[in-house]
Each structure stands twice: as C-alpha cells, then as structure tokens.
Write a protein that holds these residues in place. Structure first.
Motif, PDB file in Angstrom:
ATOM      1  N   ARG A  81       4.635  20.550 -10.262  1.00 25.62           N
ATOM      2  CA  ARG A  81       5.874  21.148 -10.760  1.00 25.62           C
ATOM      3  C   ARG A  81       5.834  21.445 -12.257  1.00 25.62           C
ATOM      4  O   ARG A  81       6.312  22.488 -12.703  1.00 25.62           O
ATOM      5  CB  ARG A  81       7.046  20.208 -10.477  1.00 25.62           C
ATOM      6  N   ASN A  82       5.307  20.518 -13.016  1.00 26.88           N
ATOM      7  CA  ASN A  82       5.407  20.602 -14.474  1.00 26.88           C
ATOM      8  C   ASN A  82       4.208  21.218 -15.157  1.00 26.88           C
ATOM      9  O   ASN A  82       4.339  21.723 -16.277  1.00 26.88           O
ATOM     10  CB  ASN A  82       5.635  19.213 -15.071  1.00 26.88           C
ATOM     11  N   LEU A  83       3.063  21.125 -14.548  1.00 28.63           N
ATOM     12  CA  LEU A  83       1.836  21.495 -15.253  1.00 28.63           C
ATOM     13  C   LEU A  83       1.133  22.653 -14.551  1.00 28.63           C
ATOM     14  O   LEU A  83       0.224  22.452 -13.749  1.00 28.63           O
ATOM     15  CB  LEU A  83       0.899  20.288 -15.347  1.00 28.63           C
ATOM     16  N   SER A  84       1.578  23.823 -14.866  1.00 28.31           N
ATOM     17  CA  SER A  84       0.970  25.008 -14.290  1.00 28.31           C
ATOM     18  C   SER A  84       0.954  26.109 -15.335  1.00 28.31           C
ATOM     19  O   SER A  84       1.890  26.275 -16.115  1.00 28.31           O
ATOM     20  CB  SER A  84       1.742  25.481 -13.054  1.00 28.31           C
ATOM     21  N   THR A 104       3.642  31.193 -13.954  1.00 24.56           N
ATOM     22  CA  THR A 104       5.093  31.158 -13.970  1.00 24.56           C
ATOM     23  C   THR A 104       5.640  31.533 -12.597  1.00 24.56           C
ATOM     24  O   THR A 104       5.182  32.492 -11.980  1.00 24.56           O
ATOM     25  CB  THR A 104       5.650  32.135 -15.024  1.00 24.56           C
ATOM     26  N   SER A 105       6.622  30.771 -12.143  1.00 22.15           N
ATOM     27  CA  SER A 105       7.292  31.075 -10.879  1.00 22.15           C
ATOM     28  C   SER A 105       8.710  30.535 -10.961  1.00 22.15           C
ATOM     29  O   SER A 105       8.981  29.586 -11.714  1.00 22.15           O
ATOM     30  CB  SER A 105       6.547  30.447  -9.697  1.00 22.15           C
ATOM     31  N   PRO A 106       9.658  31.108 -10.203  1.00 19.46           N
ATOM     32  CA  PRO A 106      11.028  30.604 -10.223  1.00 19.46           C
ATOM     33  C   PRO A 106      11.119  29.123  -9.868  1.00 19.46           C
ATOM     34  O   PRO A 106      11.977  28.399 -10.386  1.00 19.46           O
ATOM     35  CB  PRO A 106      11.736  31.482  -9.189  1.00 19.46           C
ATOM     36  N   GLY A 107      10.243  28.674  -9.012  1.00 14.56           N
ATOM     37  CA  GLY A 107      10.279  27.270  -8.591  1.00 14.56           C
ATOM     38  C   GLY A 107       9.841  26.298  -9.665  1.00 14.56           C
ATOM     39  O   GLY A 107       9.948  25.079  -9.488  1.00 14.56           O
ATOM     40  N   ALA A 108       9.357  26.821 -10.795  1.00 11.46           N
ATOM     41  CA  ALA A 108       8.888  25.950 -11.882  1.00 11.46           C
ATOM     42  C   ALA A 108      10.008  25.121 -12.481  1.00 11.46           C
ATOM     43  O   ALA A 108       9.760  24.082 -13.089  1.00 11.46           O
ATOM     44  CB  ALA A 108       8.218  26.785 -12.967  1.00 11.46           C
ATOM     45  N   LEU A 109      11.275  25.577 -12.315  1.00  9.48           N
ATOM     46  CA  LEU A 109      12.414  24.860 -12.893  1.00  9.48           C
ATOM     47  C   LEU A 109      13.194  24.049 -11.862  1.00  9.48           C
ATOM     48  O   LEU A 109      14.137  23.344 -12.226  1.00  9.48           O
ATOM     49  CB  LEU A 109      13.366  25.856 -13.583  1.00  9.48           C
ATOM     50  N   ASP A 110      12.810  24.144 -10.600  1.00  7.45           N
ATOM     51  CA  ASP A 110      13.581  23.494  -9.536  1.00  7.45           C
ATOM     52  C   ASP A 110      13.699  21.992  -9.725  1.00  7.45           C
ATOM     53  O   ASP A 110      14.721  21.382  -9.414  1.00  7.45           O
ATOM     54  CB  ASP A 110      12.958  23.780  -8.163  1.00  7.45           C
ATOM     55  N   LYS A 167       0.831  -1.209   0.000  1.00  8.97           N
ATOM     56  CA  LYS A 167       0.000   0.000   0.000  1.00  8.97           C
ATOM     57  C   LYS A 167       0.863   1.255   0.000  1.00  8.97           C
ATOM     58  O   LYS A 167       0.552   2.242  -0.687  1.00  8.97           O
ATOM     59  CB  LYS A 167      -0.927  -0.010   1.220  1.00  8.97           C
ATOM     60  N   GLU A 168       1.946   1.228   0.765  1.00  6.49           N
ATOM     61  CA  GLU A 168       2.847   2.390   0.806  1.00  6.49           C
ATOM     62  C   GLU A 168       3.504   2.631  -0.546  1.00  6.49           C
ATOM     63  O   GLU A 168       3.667   3.786  -0.977  1.00  6.49           O
ATOM     64  CB  GLU A 168       3.913   2.170   1.885  1.00  6.49           C
ATOM     65  N   ASP A 169       3.888   1.556  -1.223  1.00  6.57           N
ATOM     66  CA  ASP A 169       4.499   1.700  -2.550  1.00  6.57           C
ATOM     67  C   ASP A 169       3.514   2.305  -3.539  1.00  6.57           C
ATOM     68  O   ASP A 169       3.876   3.148  -4.372  1.00  6.57           O
ATOM     69  CB  ASP A 169       4.985   0.337  -3.058  1.00  6.57           C
ATOM     70  N   MET A 170       2.248   1.878  -3.442  1.00  9.91           N
ATOM     71  CA  MET A 170       1.234   2.432  -4.338  1.00  9.91           C
ATOM     72  C   MET A 170       0.939   3.884  -3.989  1.00  9.91           C
ATOM     73  O   MET A 170       0.744   4.731  -4.885  1.00  9.91           O
ATOM     74  CB  MET A 170      -0.044   1.592  -4.265  1.00  9.91           C
ATOM     75  N   ALA A 171       0.938   4.186  -2.710  1.00  7.62           N
ATOM     76  CA  ALA A 171       0.702   5.571  -2.281  1.00  7.62           C
ATOM     77  C   ALA A 171       1.835   6.477  -2.752  1.00  7.62           C
ATOM     78  O   ALA A 171       1.613   7.649  -3.100  1.00  7.62           O
ATOM     79  CB  ALA A 171       0.558   5.638  -0.759  1.00  7.62           C
ATOM     80  N   ALA A 172       3.060   5.945  -2.776  1.00 10.17           N
ATOM     81  CA  ALA A 172       4.210   6.725  -3.248  1.00 10.17           C
ATOM     82  C   ALA A 172       4.054   7.085  -4.725  1.00 10.17           C
ATOM     83  O   ALA A 172       4.445   8.181  -5.156  1.00 10.17           O
ATOM     84  CB  ALA A 172       5.496   5.938  -3.022  1.00 10.17           C
ATOM     85  N   VAL A 173       3.467   6.180  -5.502  1.00 13.41           N
ATOM     86  CA  VAL A 173       3.223   6.452  -6.920  1.00 13.41           C
ATOM     87  C   VAL A 173       2.244   7.620  -7.073  1.00 13.41           C
ATOM     88  O   VAL A 173       2.454   8.527  -7.886  1.00 13.41           O
ATOM     89  CB  VAL A 173       2.670   5.201  -7.632  1.00 13.41           C
ATOM     90  N   LEU A 174       1.197   7.610  -6.263  1.00 15.27           N
ATOM     91  CA  LEU A 174       0.204   8.682  -6.324  1.00 15.27           C
ATOM     92  C   LEU A 174       0.814  10.011  -5.882  1.00 15.27           C
ATOM     93  O   LEU A 174       0.551  11.064  -6.489  1.00 15.27           O
ATOM     94  CB  LEU A 174      -1.000   8.327  -5.443  1.00 15.27           C
ATOM     95  N   THR A 175       1.641   9.975  -4.845  1.00 17.01           N
ATOM     96  CA  THR A 175       2.298  11.190  -4.368  1.00 17.01           C
ATOM     97  C   THR A 175       3.219  11.778  -5.433  1.00 17.01           C
ATOM     98  O   THR A 175       3.247  12.995  -5.656  1.00 17.01           O
ATOM     99  CB  THR A 175       3.114  10.897  -3.095  1.00 17.01           C
ATOM    100  N   ALA A 176       3.969  10.908  -6.111  1.00 17.87           N
ATOM    101  CA  ALA A 176       4.867  11.358  -7.175  1.00 17.87           C
ATOM    102  C   ALA A 176       4.076  12.014  -8.310  1.00 17.87           C
ATOM    103  O   ALA A 176       4.520  13.016  -8.893  1.00 17.87           O
ATOM    104  CB  ALA A 176       5.681  10.181  -7.700  1.00 17.87           C
ATOM    105  N   LEU A 177       2.912  11.475  -8.621  1.00 19.27           N
ATOM    106  CA  LEU A 177       2.080  12.062  -9.677  1.00 19.27           C
ATOM    107  C   LEU A 177       1.632  13.467  -9.279  1.00 19.27           C
ATOM    108  O   LEU A 177       1.676  14.398 -10.094  1.00 19.27           O
ATOM    109  CB  LEU A 177       0.866  11.174  -9.941  1.00 19.27           C
ATOM    110  N   LYS A 178       1.210  13.621  -8.038  1.00 21.52           N
ATOM    111  CA  LYS A 178       0.771  14.936  -7.567  1.00 21.52           C
ATOM    112  C   LYS A 178       1.910  15.955  -7.663  1.00 21.52           C
ATOM    113  O   LYS A 178       1.699  17.114  -8.044  1.00 21.52           O
ATOM    114  CB  LYS A 178       0.271  14.839  -6.123  1.00 21.52           C
ATOM    115  N   GLU A 179       3.122  15.505  -7.330  1.00 23.63           N
ATOM    116  CA  GLU A 179       4.277  16.399  -7.412  1.00 23.63           C
ATOM    117  C   GLU A 179       4.579  16.766  -8.861  1.00 23.63           C
ATOM    118  O   GLU A 179       4.898  17.926  -9.167  1.00 23.63           O
ATOM    119  CB  GLU A 179       5.489  15.743  -6.755  1.00 23.63           C
ATOM    120  N   ASP A 180       4.477  15.798  -9.766  1.00 21.73           N
ATOM    121  CA  ASP A 180       4.697  16.081 -11.183  1.00 21.73           C
ATOM    122  C   ASP A 180       3.671  17.082 -11.711  1.00 21.73           C
ATOM    123  O   ASP A 180       4.010  18.005 -12.473  1.00 21.73           O
ATOM    124  CB  ASP A 180       4.626  14.787 -11.998  1.00 21.73           C
ATOM    125  N   PHE A 181       2.436  16.899 -11.311  1.00 20.63           N
ATOM    126  CA  PHE A 181       1.392  17.833 -11.727  1.00 20.63           C
ATOM    127  C   PHE A 181       1.684  19.241 -11.223  1.00 20.63           C
ATOM    128  O   PHE A 181       1.530  20.234 -11.950  1.00 20.63           O
ATOM    129  CB  PHE A 181       0.036  17.364 -11.195  1.00 20.63           C
TER     130      PHE A 181
END
Length: 257
Positions: free
Chosen positions: A100-103, A106-112, A84-98
């Motif tokens: 960081r990458n999909l906005s 514009t902000s300086p943190g967009a390239l971090d 369950k934790e491994d699957m939850a990590a996949v969902l968390t990574a998706l949220k972070e990708d969304f």
C-alpha cells in the motif's frame, strides 16, 4: 717363556670362568668393536591432518539443535499454533504495508489504506471521499459527501508515511504525487526499513507474551519441558524474522530498480 705358556692355558682358564663373567666380558668386547652407525633420519608414516576451516568452525558453532515439540503435548501450557498465527499476522501486515505505502506506481488505491480520525471515530479514507487519478502525478479526493471531514482528511494525508502535501480547493483535495526520482526511491527504501523494524518489534512482543504465558506453568511442569517450549518459540521467532528480512530485501530491490 712364561707368557707363551700363559697363552696356551688361556682357553682352559676361560672355560673354567663362571658363565656370568664370560658373558660380561664377551659383551663388552663385542660392543667395543661394533661399527659406528650413522644417525640417519627415519621416514615416518605420512599421516594427513585435517584442519577445519574458519568457515566450517563458525558454522558448527552457530548451529543449534532444532526443537520440534508436539503441540498436543503442551496445549495445556500454551497453544503454539496461536503463537505461530500471531507471528504470521505480523508478516502479513508487513506485506500489506509494503504493497500500500511503498510503490513507485501511482494508482487511486494508493490512498485507500490511510486512516482518518474524526469526532465520530476512525475511518478509511475511501469511505469518506471519492478518490480518482487525474494524472500519474496527481490524485484527487472529492469530499462532497462528507465536507465536515475535510480538515481531518487533509491532516491524515499530511501525516501519512507517503510524504504527501495535499492542497484544498473547496470540497476537493488535490494530492500531488512525488516524482519517481532516485531520492524518492531512497526515501521509500528508508520507509521500508522502518516498517520492517516495527514488524520485528511486534514479533518480539508476541514472543515475550508467549514466554510469559509459559512461565506461569513453572510450578506444574519440569524445567526441561519449559526450556524446550521456550526454545521452540524462539525458533519460530527467528524463522519469521528471517522472512521479514527477505521481504525487505525483495522490496528494496524493487524500489531501487
């Protein structure tokens, strides 16, 4: 004259006949004189018949009994909590990708988050250069601290999923940000779908690894137990897949405005 005497003797003769013959004759004579009864339709009780609708049938067909195995009972076979934790990590990574990458903002943190591969290893862009925002459509990366990484940083920016086209001026990398047009929004939605599909692939890998681990115990555990564990893992996979679809739907609505 003989007929009149015979009619007088008819009652006596009738009483002397056997009872069976009398009954037969009486019955036949009565039947012949019964009035014809018309065949009228008979009202039957009105029973309501309930038919399941197509929707309810499909719903019943699609429903499966949920399994909820006590994790402590199968911990010798597999740790369902870790799965369950491994699957939850996949969902968390998706949220972070969304995030960081999909906005469309514009902000300086967009390239971090952009990872730069150098001869010394891989580093986040914000560890190699100083990122600032000159305008809503322009980001600047100052590479004075690590000028030797200029080529690697430029390549990482071009190969990122953000559709960037950096321009180099000495130790300064100018990064024009695409205007927020309808076409740009639709391109971001396409990227969102790609990210969600990759996340689903990651979920399937977690599931397959878990199933493979469970099957290693097939000689020590009953088939019914193994089947229940596999079903539990599948239910977890389906649940997180549904969460990914929800995240995608929310992000798509946000991007399209």
């Amino acid at each position: 004259m003989a007929l009149s005497h015979l009619n007088l003797l008819r009652p006596v003769l009738y009483r002397s006949l056997p009872s069976v013959l009398r009954t037969s004759r009486l019955t036949s004579s009565r039947v012949s004189f019964l009035p014809q009864v018309s065949q009228c339709p008979v009202a039957l009780p009105n029973y309501a018949r309930h038919y399941a609708t197509k929707k309810s049938k499909a719903k019943a067909k699609g429903q499966t009994a949920k399994v909820n195995i006590n994790a402590a009972l199968v911990e010798d076979i597999i740790s369902l909590e870790e799965v369950k934790e491994d699957m939850a990590a996949v969902l968390t990574a998706l949220k972070e990708d969304f995030s960081r990458n999909l906005s469309v903002r514009t902000s300086p943190g967009a390239l971090d988050h952009i990872t730069v591969t150098t001869k010394d290893g891989k580093f986040p862009l914000n560890q190699l250069g100083q990122i600032s925002m000159k305008s809503p459509q322009l980001l600047v990366v100052n590479m004075t601290g690590f000028p030797e990484a200029m080529v690697a940083v430029t390549r990482a920016l071009r190969e990122s999923s953000m559709g960037l086209n950096p321009e180099v001026e000495g130790t300064i990398i100018r990064v024009p940000v695409p205007k927020v047009t309808r076409e740009h929004r639709e391109n971001l939605v396409k990227l969102a779908k790609q990210f969600s599909n990759k996340s689903k692939d990651s979920l399937r890998r977690v599931r397959l690894n878990a199933i493979s681990q469970v099957k290693k115990s097939k000689d020590a555990v009953s088939d019914d137990t193994l089947h229940l564990i596999e079903k539990q893992i599948q239910q977890m996979t389906d649940s997180f897949t549904a969460d990914i679809d929800k995240q995608l739907a929310t992000k798509t609505k946000e991007l399209l405005g």
